[in-house]
Design an enzyme around this catalytic site. Sequence first.
Site, PDB file in Angstrom:
ATOM      1  N   ARG A 268      -7.193  -7.689  -9.704  1.00  0.00           N
ATOM      2  CA  ARG A 268      -7.896  -8.947 -10.012  1.00  0.00           C
ATOM      3  C   ARG A 268      -9.366  -8.619 -10.197  1.00  0.00           C
ATOM      4  O   ARG A 268      -9.789  -7.482  -9.992  1.00  0.00           O
ATOM      5  CB  ARG A 268      -7.752  -9.904  -8.832  1.00  0.00           C
TER       6      ARG A 268
ATOM      7  N   LYS B  57       0.804  -1.216   0.000  1.00  0.00           N
ATOM      8  CA  LYS B  57       0.000   0.000   0.000  1.00  0.00           C
ATOM      9  C   LYS B  57       0.845   1.277   0.000  1.00  0.00           C
ATOM     10  O   LYS B  57       0.448   2.279  -0.580  1.00  0.00           O
ATOM     11  CB  LYS B  57      -0.923   0.022   1.220  1.00  0.00           C
TER      12      LYS B  57
END
Length: 642
Positions: free
Chosen positions: A296, A116
């Site tokens: 994804r 992140k």
Amino acid sequence: MFDTILIANRGEIACRVIRSARAMGVRSVAVYSEADANAAHVALADEAVLIGGPRPADSYLRGERIIEAALKTGAQAIHPGYGFLSENPDFVEAVEAAGLTFIGPSASAIRAMGLKDAAKQLMEKAGVPVVPGYMGENQDPAHLQAAADEIGYPVLIKAVAGGGGKGMRLVEVSRDFAAALESAQGEASTAFGNPAVLIEKYIQQPRHIEVQVFGDGTKAVHLFERDCSLQRRHQKVIEEAPAPGMTEEMRAAMGLAATRAAEAIGYKGAGTVEFIVDGSNGLRADGFWFMEMNTRLQVEHPVTELITGVDLVEWQLRVASGESLPAAQEELTITGHAFEARLYAEDVPAGFLPATGTLTHLSFPEGARIDSGVRQGDTISPWYDPMIAKVITHGPTRAVALARLRAALESTEVAGSVTNLAFLGALTRHEGFRAGEVDTGLIGRDIEALTAEAPVPDTTVALAALAAAGTGQGALAGFTLWAPLWQSVVLELGETEYTCAVAKAANGWIVRVNGTELSVEARAGALWVNGERAEGQALREGDTVSVFGAQTVHFTVKDPLDVAADHGAGAGVVLAPMPGLVKAVFVKPGEMVEKGARLAILEAMKMEHTLSAGRDGTVAEVLASAGQQVEAGAALIALEDE
Ligand code: ADP
Ligand code: ADP
Ligand code: MG
């Protein structure tokens, strides 16, 4: 186009991918673990390969085995689904090294978004707004504390490697920072093997709005937003598209930021850019910030499919096989509104504890899209995510789509495991949610009302008592009109016990529920209780009677001859509530503990469950140790007799 693909996943997403592949004339190969030999995705695929034991580490996470299966079955490409290996860049490289196509982004794109902190720095450079905070390398506690003090409270500590809501802590005041940091780092180390954290300004009244993107490796388009603000402990519960209150200006700004993010990393395939939005003052084009990108297909992708008419899995296969983007941005439009509710086998009153069981009865209504990986008779095992299905509805307006979701949930029938169905139903009736006033704190604020168990009407108990007694046939068949022989039935619902009795009457039956008499008649294909048509349908399976209807209730039928069974040694022995892995044991024999003290942690189905002392006492024996796999009901810790 490929002629055969392998799906490196299980459950609903494997079934979902197989369906689209089949519609395109593409053969599908499933892989499965020993626990999944009879699973729906195995039955649905054209071919299936066993890859190992039930534990994910022994099967669905074994990249080399999966690649071997693809080569052996002649598959040219691998679809990773979500979870498992879907965001693992090493797997992508191994797939490509074997001469196969990975249906998804490149290893480098996944790496760029994998942590992140690095992702936020990259996005900041690409001109995408990011949540203000500290995302540097210095992990010294004093340095992090100073950074948090400067950002200003409340702040959120986040594991840089985090996912699924893990490794996150909200800190309201400076003096709580040190303790929260330690616990976030601890959780991050165990869950992700990486203790590093970043610090973020905590956005007030936050909304989670994410943008579906799709890239071909160079250019990207977006398929608008989804609102996933209905969360319980940072986990999504109900999602919708489009976001309530979204303006054209803000949608354009978010879409631009999201496609810019995707293009910055040469993104190929379906991805989601997650933003946190300040909802305290309505939606504004300057009030959203990048949180992370999921590289994804996302669990909640169906709501996007219903409003755009695009089959995202079809697009994934087309782009992976070398086609260019199937549509230009101007060709994409929003029609109506869609919702998705995640139906799980979980015990809501026990704190949303994941549950297991064999689904003795499973029925979904017409008029909703159901994405499921289980069928009636299948088992929800302790090994994987306990999701039963996603219930997805569409409508011309938000109100219609929501009414359809509510109706669909009300006629969904599940027996054999407890579920969160009643909780989802309560959410669809929540005033604020119905009005589109959503934020990530909604569920937490109203959790008591949302999980309150509605009193069970006598009518429902009467239907259950009749089913338990075996109306018509069986036990009641020999009953005579002139002698009201009473058959007694004892039903249990949690702590409540219903003492019932059933007798045949002229036009049906008389049922006594805790002393109150109700008359039940069968006519016109329905049961009528005291002259009113009964809404529920009762079904007995073994010693469980389920009454389905707007409110589903599962009673346990007690054998009246059974002397009250004494389960184990009561509060003196701590048993594993489900099969799982003992993560930690905190006590030693001879130690004094107080009621409620933390004794051990059991990890099951990706969640950690704290086991605590049922009473004050002294630890007599510790029967389990960290790292040990235990069965449900295994004794873990025993206290000395009182
Ligand atoms: P979303 O639900 O928005 O798609 P999540 O990150 O919550 O995104 O989860 C996506 C899938 O990945 C889920 O099936 C979840 O079970 C799995 N998953 C997410 N985080 C973890 C984790 N830390 N460990 C194991 N599985 C995870
Ligand atoms: P994960 O990888 O676990 O999904 P995210 O960074 O996506 O972690 O955050 C998960 C959830 O936590 C978000 O959906 C949102 O509800 C909440 N959240 C994250 N960052 C913030 C923030 N800065 N302010 C307020 N809430 C936040
Ligand atoms: Mg997230």
